[in-house]
Design a protein around this motif. Sequence first.
Motif, short mmCIF file in Angstrom:
data_model
loop_
_atom_site.label_atom_id
_atom_site.label_comp_id
_atom_site.label_asym_id
_atom_site.label_seq_id
_atom_site.Cartn_x
_atom_site.Cartn_y
_atom_site.Cartn_z
N LEU A 55 0.83 -1.20 0.00
CA LEU A 55 0.00 0.00 0.00
C LEU A 55 0.87 1.26 0.00
CD1 LEU A 55 -3.01 0.09 -0.04
CD2 LEU A 55 -3.03 0.39 2.41
N ALA A 56 1.92 1.23 0.82
CA ALA A 56 2.81 2.39 0.92
C ALA A 56 3.57 2.62 -0.38
CB ALA A 56 3.78 2.19 2.07
N ALA A 57 3.89 1.52 -1.06
CA ALA A 57 4.68 1.63 -2.29
C ALA A 57 3.90 2.35 -3.38
CB ALA A 57 5.11 0.25 -2.76
N GLN A 58 2.57 2.29 -3.27
CA GLN A 58 1.77 2.93 -4.31
C GLN A 58 1.72 4.44 -4.15
OE1 GLN A 58 -2.13 1.02 -4.96
NE2 GLN A 58 -1.22 -0.73 -3.96
N ASP A 59 2.01 4.91 -2.94
CA ASP A 59 1.99 6.35 -2.71
C ASP A 59 3.20 6.73 -1.84
OD1 ASP A 59 1.50 8.96 -2.40
OD2 ASP A 59 -0.39 8.76 -1.32
N PRO A 60 4.33 7.01 -2.47
CA PRO A 60 5.56 7.28 -1.70
C PRO A 60 5.43 8.48 -0.77
CG PRO A 60 6.03 7.05 -4.05
CD PRO A 60 4.54 7.09 -3.91
N GLU A 61 4.47 9.36 -1.08
CA GLU A 61 4.31 10.56 -0.26
C GLU A 61 4.01 10.22 1.20
OE1 GLU A 61 4.52 13.95 -0.70
OE2 GLU A 61 5.64 13.26 -2.46
N VAL A 74 4.93 5.59 11.77
CA VAL A 74 4.34 4.70 10.76
C VAL A 74 5.41 3.70 10.35
CG1 VAL A 74 3.29 4.55 8.50
CG2 VAL A 74 2.83 6.52 9.93
N ILE A 75 5.10 2.43 10.53
CA ILE A 75 6.08 1.39 10.27
C ILE A 75 5.52 0.44 9.20
CG2 ILE A 75 7.35 -0.55 11.28
CD1 ILE A 75 8.32 2.12 12.27
N LEU A 76 6.38 0.09 8.26
CA LEU A 76 5.93 -0.80 7.18
C LEU A 76 6.03 -2.25 7.60
CD1 LEU A 76 7.60 0.99 4.17
CD2 LEU A 76 5.23 1.04 4.85
N ILE A 77 5.04 -3.03 7.20
CA ILE A 77 5.12 -4.47 7.40
C ILE A 77 4.85 -5.15 6.05
CG2 ILE A 77 4.47 -4.53 9.83
CD1 ILE A 77 1.60 -5.06 8.94
N PRO A 78 5.44 -6.31 5.85
CA PRO A 78 5.20 -6.99 4.58
C PRO A 78 3.75 -7.48 4.50
CG PRO A 78 6.46 -8.37 6.06
CD PRO A 78 6.37 -7.04 6.70
N SER A 79 3.19 -7.47 3.31
CA SER A 79 1.84 -8.00 3.16
C SER A 79 1.97 -9.47 2.76
CB SER A 79 1.09 -7.23 2.09
OG SER A 79 1.63 -7.54 0.83
N ASN A 80 0.84 -10.12 2.60
CA ASN A 80 0.93 -11.55 2.30
C ASN A 80 1.36 -11.81 0.86
OD1 ASN A 80 -1.33 -10.79 1.00
ND2 ASN A 80 -2.67 -12.36 1.85
N ALA A 84 8.11 -7.03 -1.37
CA ALA A 84 8.43 -6.10 -2.45
C ALA A 84 9.59 -5.20 -2.06
CB ALA A 84 7.22 -5.25 -2.85
N ASN A 85 10.14 -5.43 -0.87
CA ASN A 85 11.35 -4.74 -0.42
C ASN A 85 11.25 -3.23 -0.39
OD1 ASN A 85 12.88 -6.91 0.21
ND2 ASN A 85 13.66 -7.19 -1.87
N TYR A 86 10.02 -2.73 -0.27
CA TYR A 86 9.89 -1.28 -0.27
C TYR A 86 10.50 -0.68 0.99
CZ TYR A 86 7.82 3.32 -0.74
OH TYR A 86 7.64 4.66 -0.85
N ALA A 87 10.29 -1.35 2.11
CA ALA A 87 10.82 -0.83 3.38
C ALA A 87 12.34 -0.80 3.36
CB ALA A 87 10.33 -1.68 4.54
N SER A 88 12.96 -1.85 2.82
CA SER A 88 14.42 -1.89 2.76
C SER A 88 14.95 -0.79 1.85
CB SER A 88 14.91 -3.23 2.25
OG SER A 88 14.20 -4.27 2.86
N SER A 89 14.23 -0.55 0.77
CA SER A 89 14.73 0.48 -0.14
C SER A 89 14.60 1.86 0.50
CB SER A 89 13.99 0.43 -1.47
OG SER A 89 12.73 1.00 -1.35
#
Lengths: 108, 252
Positions: A55-61, A74-80, A84-89
């Motif tokens: 969800l976060a990856a779709q709106d970087p803002e 706000v902390i990112l968690i992987p979805s099922n 997608a490694n968005y948090a690591s990036s």
Amino acid sequence: MKVGKVAVIGDADSVLGFRGIGITVFAMSDPKEASKKIEELSRDNYQLIFLTENLAAQDPEIMKTYNEMKEPTVILIPSNKGGANYASSLLSDSVKRAVGLDFLNIDN
Amino acid sequence: MAVMRVNPNRMELLRLRQQLNVARRGHKLLKDKRDELMRQFLAIVKKNKALRDEVEELLTVYNQAMILARAVMPEQVIESALYAGHDNFYVQMKTKNVMSVTVPEFSLPATGDLKKAAKNTNTEQQSNGVDQDKSQQKTLLPYGLSGVSGELDQAILALQQALPAMIELANIEKTTQLLANEISKTRRRVNSLEHRMIPDLEDTIRSITMKMEENERANTTRLMKVKDMILEKEILERRQRNEKLEYQTNNQ
């Protein structure tokens, strides 16, 4: 000692289980809706909000805004569907911004 | 080389010199701050990465269990089971000061509360002589055990195991982000002092000093010139007087 509420936002399939341990869950799949929800929650004494990566990856803002703010956290968690490694990036980005080079990925 | 637009006088010179002093001192302090922030940041960012990997692993376990649960139970059963409990989860929150950056520090509520809640909902099982540990684990499930398959239990338990790591991740990750912001802010300040403010001040001070020396020299030459002119005039007058005197004596 302050007490803060916790919420999880994400697509229903990934976050429903959090209900099972008593965390408030908001199931949604639209990033715009999610960012509105986070704003609303932060006014309502929610201190810690978990958001699914896809969800976060779709709106970087969203992460850009809340990473600079003191609260809420706000902390990112992987979805099922996988991380997608968005948090690591994002982490690499902040390292790059702070240090000037991305030493996390150099290690790998 | 950028000279500020100021009047080249002694007042300005003194003011700028003082400003340069302050800028140099500030630059040194900020540089120290940046270095220390960087040190702390590097320590914490490694931890952040490790912790994120751990959380992702733990949540993968949960997600897999959840998929299994979905496979064996209809969606409605899962939903009704999960919505049976109440959402009363909260975290305790303190703030910590890392290099004058305020960061939140979350922690799970004291286990006493959980135990109390557990007792209320599960006195029955305990009286049946169920193993204490086991009953405690089970008590944390919000739903009745009949009608819900064990796969969902697995998912919830996996989530419970992941929770402490998730809270820890929240602490670390927020600290990382806030520190990163602070570092880039401090670095901008250091750079602007180092590459802009201090050289500018130095250039301006140099140009004022040069201007003032130039004025000094101009003044000296002017004085010399005036002196010359006065002397010349005096000489001329004296010569005329002498000539007059000579003329008079010759006539007599």
